[in-house]
Design an enzyme around this catalytic site. Structure first.
Site, PDB file in Angstrom:
ATOM      1  N   VAL A  16      -8.348  -1.331  14.152  1.00 53.43           N
ATOM      2  CA  VAL A  16      -7.600  -1.667  15.360  1.00 53.43           C
ATOM      3  C   VAL A  16      -8.126  -0.878  16.574  1.00 53.43           C
ATOM      4  CG1 VAL A  16      -5.338  -1.499  16.467  1.00 53.43           C
ATOM      5  CG2 VAL A  16      -5.550  -2.447  14.194  1.00 53.43           C
ATOM      6  N   SER A 127      -0.066   1.587  16.454  1.00 58.20           N
ATOM      7  CA  SER A 127       0.110   1.382  15.015  1.00 58.20           C
ATOM      8  C   SER A 127       1.373   0.570  14.759  1.00 58.20           C
ATOM      9  CB  SER A 127       0.280   2.729  14.302  1.00 58.20           C
ATOM     10  OG  SER A 127      -0.832   3.557  14.517  1.00 58.20           O
ATOM     11  N   CYS A 273      -2.127  -5.282   5.842  1.00 63.89           N
ATOM     12  CA  CYS A 273      -0.854  -5.258   6.576  1.00 63.89           C
ATOM     13  C   CYS A 273       0.284  -6.118   6.051  1.00 63.89           C
ATOM     14  CB  CYS A 273      -1.115  -5.575   8.035  1.00 63.89           C
ATOM     15  SG  CYS A 273      -2.012  -4.228   8.826  1.00 63.89           S
ATOM     16  N   GLN A 275       1.559  -7.148   3.159  1.00 66.64           N
ATOM     17  CA  GLN A 275       2.425  -6.575   2.130  1.00 66.64           C
ATOM     18  C   GLN A 275       3.091  -5.292   2.636  1.00 66.64           C
ATOM     19  OE1 GLN A 275       1.075  -6.495  -1.950  1.00 66.64           O
ATOM     20  NE2 GLN A 275       1.696  -4.361  -2.113  1.00 66.64           N
ATOM     21  N   ARG A 439      -9.608 -21.270  -2.999  1.00 67.86           N
ATOM     22  CA  ARG A 439      -9.435 -21.377  -1.548  1.00 67.86           C
ATOM     23  C   ARG A 439      -9.464 -22.820  -1.057  1.00 67.86           C
ATOM     24  NH1 ARG A 439      -7.801 -16.796   1.368  1.00 67.86           N
ATOM     25  NH2 ARG A 439      -8.602 -14.964   0.321  1.00 67.86           N
TER      26      ARG A 439
END
Ligand code: NAD
Ligand code: UGA
Length: 461
Positions: A16, A127, A273, A275, A439
């Site tokens: 990030v 965050s 992220c 979960q 997929r």
């Protein structure tokens, strides 16, 4: 009038911090991290993360207005605005273990800001954090600050998705800024909005209260993940009935109230992220004595676990109920295409399943190196590598991985898997040759014509 931001510091040079700051056009930004290897990589030609378009953006900005450093204190001291972009993983032990966010990194960074600062700062929570974390940050800052230093705290969650981070950052659906509705809070909010308005349209910059902003981030991820769990739950019904999940998702998504995006059935969602953030929301709900709410969100994660297990079981079942000693090729290790990130990748769970059945697996991923795959297979050293070593081989191409495999299992939707020389691959496989498409990305008819038996998630035929 809002303070004009002249210098920015970003604490945390990760997935990030790096990309978000690299797109800021005309303000000096210093990204700092305690991890020296990571900072060295950001300063080299070999960036620590793979993200389409990132190399170009970093090359252009680095040394101009973008700097990477391990000197955390200096960057804090010089900045007017500080992004806190450190990791907030799920707690592994103590109260809330397995659910709550570990806020230790965030608090250490916050404490450092208070200790080092000799002038007032705007501190931005970048965050992803539980609702009301800004309260704790404020207490820490105020308790440790020097006389005359004041801190305004903003929440500015990040919505980028990996693999499309640069496009998402240049052209975000929205930028969200939360602040206290006080004079200084609103003024700080104006300062940060002015930073974004260098490249984001004004009506896409949303300003709300602090707690709404914090909660919106968890809510957005929970609702995105919930769509995938819903579609994956339906994929099981499709397999049992002969319906086709792509057709069902297409029909449902045509309703403008639902919309067509993010309805692709899969082996399950991965990534650092979804979960983590849902479990965080579950923990928050439980702490607020809302057990029904907690149970509702928890089911989204449970459905995802079920989907990963279900897919692995299906492979075993189809291979006549045993894969012991059989060679299985796994195509893709990253949690989605166009990233080298493997955090919570469904491929890891699937591989563990195959290994516990004593299969021999070969693995290929275009962006994940051998070292990372071993870290994942051994849970970063928690599980000994020796016992599984003879049964794992990591290959440099999909073709090599598939050589001699009784089953080929597609775990990540890398574009290159569509255009492999499937006839050649077939020629090198024992019969019957199976492809498991986790997929829904391969041309099923073409593969069947070549001779493969194709098993696709979410289709009954
Ligand atoms: P990351 O682990 O890649 O990066 C975090 C970095 O912070 C690490 O390099 C670590 O060394 C550094 N760090 C930790 N404590 C520090 C300290 N006290 N001082 C200096 N550096 C410190 O994590 P990430 O994927 O970038 O995620 C960061 C946050 O952003 C998380 O809260 C995550 O939930 C959120 N988020 C992530 C994504 C994503 O796509 N990865 C998207 C949106 C939001
Ligand atoms: C997700 C969100 O999309 C971002 O908005 C958010 O900022 C980020 O989490 C975060 O907070 O970290 P990311 O995890 O990088 O981004 O990637 P996604 O595109 O959301 O994919 C997540 C997982 O869901 C992947 O494993 C992907 O393959 C899977 N997925 C996605 C599906 O199975 N089906 C879909 O239709 C979409």
């Amino acid at each position: 009038a809002p303070v004009v931001v002249k210098k920015i510091c970003c604490i945390g040079a990760g997935y990030v911090g790096g990309p978000t700051c690299a797109v800021i056009p005309n303000i000096q930004v210093t990204i700092v991290d305690l991890n020296k290897a990571r900072i060295d990589a950001w300063n080299s030609d070999n960036l620590p993360i793979y993200e389409p378009g990132l190399d170009e953006v970093v090359k252009e900005a680095r040394g101009r207005n973008l700097f990477f450093s391990t000197d955390v204190d200096k960057a804090i001291e010089e900045a007017d605005l500080i992004f806190v972009s450190v990791n907030t993983p799920t707690k592994k032990s103590g109260i809330g273990a397995g659910f709550a966010a570990d806020l230790n990194y965030l608090q250490l960074a916050t404490r450092r800001i208070a200790e080092v600062s000799t002038s007032s700062k705007i501190v931005v929570e970048k965050s992803t954090v539980p609702c009301r974390t800004a309260d704790a940050m404020r207490t820490i800052l105020e308790a440790n600050s020097k006389p005359g230093c004041t801190f305004d705290i903003l929440s500015n969650p990040e919505f980028l998705a990996e693999g499309t981070a640069i496009a998402d950052l240049f052209n975000p659906d929205r930028v969200l800024i939360g602040s206290l509705q006080t004079e200084s809070g609103l003024s700080a909010c104006g300062s940060l909005a002015a930073v974004y308005s260098n490249w984001v349209k004004k009506d896409q910059i949303l300003t709300v209260g602090l707690w709404s902003s914090e909660l919106s981030k968890l809510a957005a991820n929970a609702m995105l993940a919930q769509r995938i769990s819903s579609v994956n739950a339906l994929s099981a019904i499709c397999e049992a009935t002969g319906a086709n999940i792509d057709e069902v998702a297409y029909a449902v998504g045509k309703d403008t109230r639902v919309g067509p995006k993010f309805l692709k059935a899969s082996v399950g969602f991965g990534g650092s992220c979804f979960q983590k953030d849902i479990l965080n929301l579950v923990y928050l709900s439980e702490s607020l004595h809302l057990p029904h709410v907690a149970k509702y969100w928890r089911a989204v994660v449970e459905m995802n676990e079920y989907q990963k297990d279900r897919f692995a079981h299906k492979v075993v079942e189809t291979l006549f109920n045993t894969i012991t000693g059989k060679k299985i090729a796994m195509l893709g290790w990253a949690f989605k295409k166009d990233t080298g990130d493997t955090r919570e990748s469904p491929a890891i769970s699937i591989a563990n399943h195959f290994l516990s059945e004593k299969a021999r697996i070969t693995i290929y991923d275009p962006q994940v190196g051998e070292d990372q795959i071993w870290l994942d297979l051994t849970d970063y050293g928690a599980i000994p590598a020796e016992p599984i070593k003879p049964n794992v081989s990591i290959q440099k191409s999909a073709e090599d991985a598939c050589k001699g495999a009784e089953a080929i299992v597609v775990c990540t939707e890398w574009d290159e898997f569509k255009t492999l020389d499937w006839e050649k691959i077939y020629a090198n496989c024992p019969r019957p040759a199976f492809v498991f498409d986790g997929r829904l990305m391969l041309d099923r008819k073409k593969l069947q014509k070549i001779g493969f038996t194709v098993v696709t998630i979410g289709t009954g035929d």
